[in-house]
Design an enzyme around this catalytic site. Structure first.
Site, PDB file in Angstrom:
ATOM      1  N   MET A 134       0.768  -1.272  -0.107  1.00 21.63           N
ATOM      2  CA  MET A 134       0.144   0.007  -0.207  1.00 21.63           C
ATOM      3  C   MET A 134       0.934   1.250   0.097  1.00 21.63           C
ATOM      4  O   MET A 134       0.333   2.478   0.352  1.00 21.63           O
ATOM      5  CB  MET A 134      -0.739  -0.058   1.141  1.00 21.63           C
ATOM      6  CG  MET A 134      -2.000  -1.315   1.271  1.00 21.63           C
ATOM      7  SD  MET A 134      -3.332  -0.918   2.158  1.00 21.63           S
ATOM      8  CE  MET A 134      -2.821  -0.696   3.621  1.00 21.63           C
ATOM      9  N   ALA A 142       3.902   3.914   0.936  1.00 18.53           N
ATOM     10  CA  ALA A 142       4.660   4.530   2.224  1.00 18.53           C
ATOM     11  C   ALA A 142       5.829   3.519   2.489  1.00 18.53           C
ATOM     12  O   ALA A 142       5.829   3.112   3.573  1.00 18.53           O
ATOM     13  CB  ALA A 142       4.059   4.720   3.151  1.00 18.53           C
ATOM     14  N   LEU A 143       6.698   3.049   1.702  1.00 20.66           N
ATOM     15  CA  LEU A 143       7.714   1.889   1.596  1.00 20.66           C
ATOM     16  C   LEU A 143       8.768   2.304   2.846  1.00 20.66           C
ATOM     17  O   LEU A 143       9.129   3.244   2.968  1.00 20.66           O
ATOM     18  CB  LEU A 143       8.140   1.443   0.337  1.00 20.66           C
ATOM     19  CG  LEU A 143       7.224   1.324  -0.739  1.00 20.66           C
ATOM     20  CD1 LEU A 143       7.668   0.728  -1.972  1.00 20.66           C
ATOM     21  CD2 LEU A 143       6.274   0.175  -0.211  1.00 20.66           C
ATOM     22  N   HIS A 184       9.211  -3.504   3.460  1.00 21.58           N
ATOM     23  CA  HIS A 184       9.022  -3.857   2.024  1.00 21.58           C
ATOM     24  C   HIS A 184      10.056  -4.135   1.131  1.00 21.58           C
ATOM     25  O   HIS A 184       9.791  -5.110   0.299  1.00 21.58           O
ATOM     26  CB  HIS A 184       8.129  -2.425   1.582  1.00 21.58           C
ATOM     27  CG  HIS A 184       6.887  -2.356   2.279  1.00 21.58           C
ATOM     28  ND1 HIS A 184       6.790  -1.187   2.905  1.00 21.58           N
ATOM     29  CD2 HIS A 184       5.706  -2.870   2.350  1.00 21.58           C
ATOM     30  CE1 HIS A 184       5.584  -0.928   3.322  1.00 21.58           C
ATOM     31  NE2 HIS A 184       5.012  -2.002   3.027  1.00 21.58           N
ATOM     32  N   GLN A 204     -10.321  -2.724   1.450  1.00 22.50           N
ATOM     33  CA  GLN A 204     -10.204  -3.412   2.929  1.00 22.50           C
ATOM     34  C   GLN A 204     -10.138  -2.612   4.224  1.00 22.50           C
ATOM     35  O   GLN A 204      -9.960  -2.813   5.203  1.00 22.50           O
ATOM     36  CB  GLN A 204      -8.879  -4.176   2.870  1.00 22.50           C
ATOM     37  CG  GLN A 204      -7.606  -3.187   2.715  1.00 22.50           C
ATOM     38  CD  GLN A 204      -6.331  -3.789   2.392  1.00 22.50           C
ATOM     39  OE1 GLN A 204      -6.123  -4.247   1.358  1.00 22.50           O
ATOM     40  NE2 GLN A 204      -5.337  -3.801   3.326  1.00 22.50           N
ATOM     41  N   LYS A 210       4.743 -10.297   8.787  1.00 23.60           N
ATOM     42  CA  LYS A 210       4.312  -9.270   9.659  1.00 23.60           C
ATOM     43  C   LYS A 210       2.837  -9.099   9.686  1.00 23.60           C
ATOM     44  O   LYS A 210       2.285  -8.865  10.697  1.00 23.60           O
ATOM     45  CB  LYS A 210       4.744  -7.588   9.008  1.00 23.60           C
ATOM     46  CG  LYS A 210       3.974  -6.533   9.511  1.00 23.60           C
ATOM     47  CD  LYS A 210       4.548  -6.053  10.792  1.00 23.60           C
ATOM     48  CE  LYS A 210       4.078  -4.881  11.576  1.00 23.60           C
ATOM     49  NZ  LYS A 210       2.615  -4.333  10.896  1.00 23.60           N
ATOM     50  N   SER A 266       6.482  -0.506   9.932  1.00 27.57           N
ATOM     51  CA  SER A 266       5.006  -0.682   9.452  1.00 27.57           C
ATOM     52  C   SER A 266       4.768   1.190   8.898  1.00 27.57           C
ATOM     53  O   SER A 266       5.438   1.920   9.573  1.00 27.57           O
ATOM     54  CB  SER A 266       4.029  -0.743  10.603  1.00 27.57           C
ATOM     55  OG  SER A 266       2.786  -0.163  10.183  1.00 27.57           O
TER      56      SER A 266
END
Ligand code: AMP
Length: 591
Positions: free
Chosen positions: A337, A339-340, A344, A368, A457, A493
């Site tokens: 999604m 905002a790496l 990631h 989601q 994760k 995260s």
């Protein structure tokens, strides 16, 4: 021929060439050691100034320190010393013949020779030159001159292109020099354990390991990592940390052990020799004392020398199809999604290892998110994301907007994720996994990968994707990638960006609870949960949503007497941010 710099390498090579029939007209030698070496290895050869050596020789051997080479070659050129047709040979590992350009401009013939050998500077070395591999770099027409010289010395010439020299030299230094560091670390620890002659003791074992590795590569690996024995590895880490705390002279050991255990785990896991859960368990074991853990690298450092080629950014289905149709070979997809962060990027790196092409998808999937969740606030920074994935080798980024993904509005047909989706995350977010699996299936169809990578994760998501692929016969291999943590233990995260400073430090209670749980692993399920719950309760900034010990495949709670690997999962509110984390624990019961 003449020798400029009769150091250990120069004197020995000149001696070998002299034995092959070359006459040595002179050698430059500044230090007393070098003069002594000329006496011993090149008896009768006059010691001359550099310009005199260069003037008299048809072949000049430049055996000076690497750092002095470029200046020396230029200096001789500046005084008009180089002669047309003269052969100029250097032995600096990291350079090819570009460094000899000033001599070449004067008409000299440049050759770079590098023996893969260490030198004592005595006649002992002469016997070792027989069969010794030499890298030879030279312009194609004169390459045979370099190769012939090596054969005369008794070595084995291996032609190496100019561009490969830095890599070649890095490989040799890493293997030969860092081996010394590694072996002496083992010797120091063994000495500390009371073994009198650690070198002698280690000799047979290390020699067998080295022989095996040179013959079979990574297949030669044995020991606790390969057995998935995380308990033993954790014990090693703890004992090394203990002796390092007592003796500052040993403080280099814990970080080196952890880094190498981590890399060893990742390599064995990538090669399919460790299961996902064993790898996760081992990685957890080596990151257990986060204060000395290896900090995450910024993405930009990854492929330092060359700026990485930018991935192709595609935003429409048609563009994606066109790019994919041009690809040959295998393809991996990493779905995100945006905002790496380094977590990631670990997925992308692993994707790179497993396939010829890597597609990263970036899509904040509205399906989601439930009303009232953070869909609008979710961090978005496409430009930064592109730069990050470029650094780790993604070739395509597919970043559709919601209209592209759902052209007919919310899909009427969705994936039913089944019972696993109604517990844990699904208990709090009942529509979440139907939205996740629907978009994952759509993206699998759109990107048509051979391999798809997901992070541990989101362990429940990984279990559900695996179940969907199995139950609906989707033709893709699903690979789970271990959790990447910050140096202090916080799981990375995109949502960590929401945390205030106070939240950030409260959030450490999650990984601290795992540590407490691991310490209680010998007490069985109830004790593990109690230890973790107690640690979380001690942090007023954390409001627990759930904490459970579950089976990593089914996400069902493990029964009271269970043993073996099980997953400790947690979700908690820290301020206004909801965080999830998990760790694999090896449960056993102290009898
Ligand atoms: P997200 O962008 O949060 O949807 O995550 C995209 C993928 O990256 C998912 O497969 C996640 O499980 C994975 N991922 C997110 N954070 C981490 C982390 N800290 N370590 C490993 N994988 C992660």
């Amino acid at each position: 021929m003449g020798v400029v710099g009769a150091g250990r390498v120069g004197a020995v090579l000149a001696s070998a060439l002299r034995a092959a029939g070359h006459s040595i007209v002179g050698a430059s030698a500044v230090s007393q050691d070098s003069r002594d070496r000329v006496d011993a290895l090149l008896p009768g050869v006059p010691v001359l100034e550099v310009p005199d050596v260069v003037e008299r020789a048809e072949l000049v051997l430049l055996t000076v320190p690497d750092d002095a080479l470029a200046g020396l070659v230029q200096g001789i050129a500046d005084t008009g010393g180089w002669q047309a047709g003269q052969i100029v040979v250097h032995t600096a590992g990291r350079f090819g013949t570009d460094v000899l350009a000033p001599a070449q401009r004067a008409g000299a013939i440049p050759v770079a020779l590098h023996p893969a050998m260490t030198f004592t500077g005595t006649s002992i070395d002469l016997a070792r030159l027989v069969g010794c591999p030499f890298a030879v770099t030279a312009p194609a027409p004169v390459l045979p001159i370099g190769q012939a010289l090596v054969v005369e010395i008794g070595g084995e010439p291996v032609a190496l292109p100019e561009a490969a020299r830095p890599l070649y030299h890095a490989a040799l230094a890493h293997g030969a020099n860092h081996l010394v560091t590694l072996v002496t670390q083992a010797m120091r620890v063994l000495g500390r354990a009371g073994v009198d002659e650690p070198g002698l003791y280690l000799g047979p074992l290390l020699t067998a390991a080295l022989d095996g590795t040179l013959r079979d590569g990574e297949l030669a690996l044995t020991g606790p990592v390969l057995r998935g024995d995380a308990g033993t590895v954790a014990e090693h880490v703890a004992t090394l940390a203990e002796i390092a705390a007592e003796d500052a002279g040993l403080s280099d050991l814990p970080p080196a052990y952890r880094t190498l255990a981590r890399v060893t785990t990742q390599r064995a896991w990538s090669a399919g020799r460790l299961t996902d859960s064993s790898a996760q368990l081992l990685l957890d074991a080596v990151s257990e004392a986060p204060a000395v853990d290896v900090p995450a690298r910024p993405a930009a450092d990854d492929d330092a020398a060359q700026p990485a080629p930018s991935p192709v950014l595609v935003r429409t289905r048609a563009d994606l199809r066109e790019v994919l149709d041009r690809q040959r070979g295998t393809r991996a997809v990493v779905m995100t999604m945006g905002a790496l962060h380094e977590g990631h990027l670990d997925l992308v790196r692993e994707a790179r290892r497993r396939a010829d092409h890597v597609v990263v998808t970036i899509f904040v999937n509205p399906l989601q998110f439930a009303p009232g969740e953070d869909l609008e606030a979710y961090p978005r920074d496409l430009e930064a994301d592109l730069a990050k994935v470029a650094g780790v080798g993604a070739d395509v980024v597919f970043a559709p907007d919601p209209q592209t993904m759902y052209p007919n509005g919310d899909p009427r047909v969705r994936v039913d994720p089944g019972p696993v989706a109604s517990v844990l995350e699904g208990g709090t977010r009942p529509t979440h996994f139907a939205g996740v699996l629907t978009v994952v299936l759509k993206l699998l169809h759109l990107t048509r990968p051979h391999v798809a990578l997901f992070g541990h994760k989101d362990a429940q998501q990984l279990a559900l994707v695996r179940a969907m692929v199995r139950d609906l016969d989707v033709d893709v291999e699903v690979v789970g990638v271990p959790i990447r943590r910050e140096a202090d233990g916080l799981a990375m995260s995109s949502r960590n960006a929401y945390l205030s400073d106070a939240d950030r430090s409260a959030a450490l209670a999650l990984s601290a609870a795992f540590k407490a749980a691991r310490a209680a692993a010998g007490g069985g399920v109830e004790q593990v949960l109690a230890a973790a719950r107690e640690r979380l309760a001690a942090e007023p900034g954390v409001r627990l949503d759930y904490l459970e010990l579950v089976d990593p495949g089914t996400m069902e709670p493990v029964p009271a007497g269970a043993s073996g690997p099980s997953l400790l999962v947690v979700a908690a509110w820290v301020g206004t941010t909801r965080l999830i984390d998990n760790t694999i624990l090896d449960l056993w019961k102290d009898e």
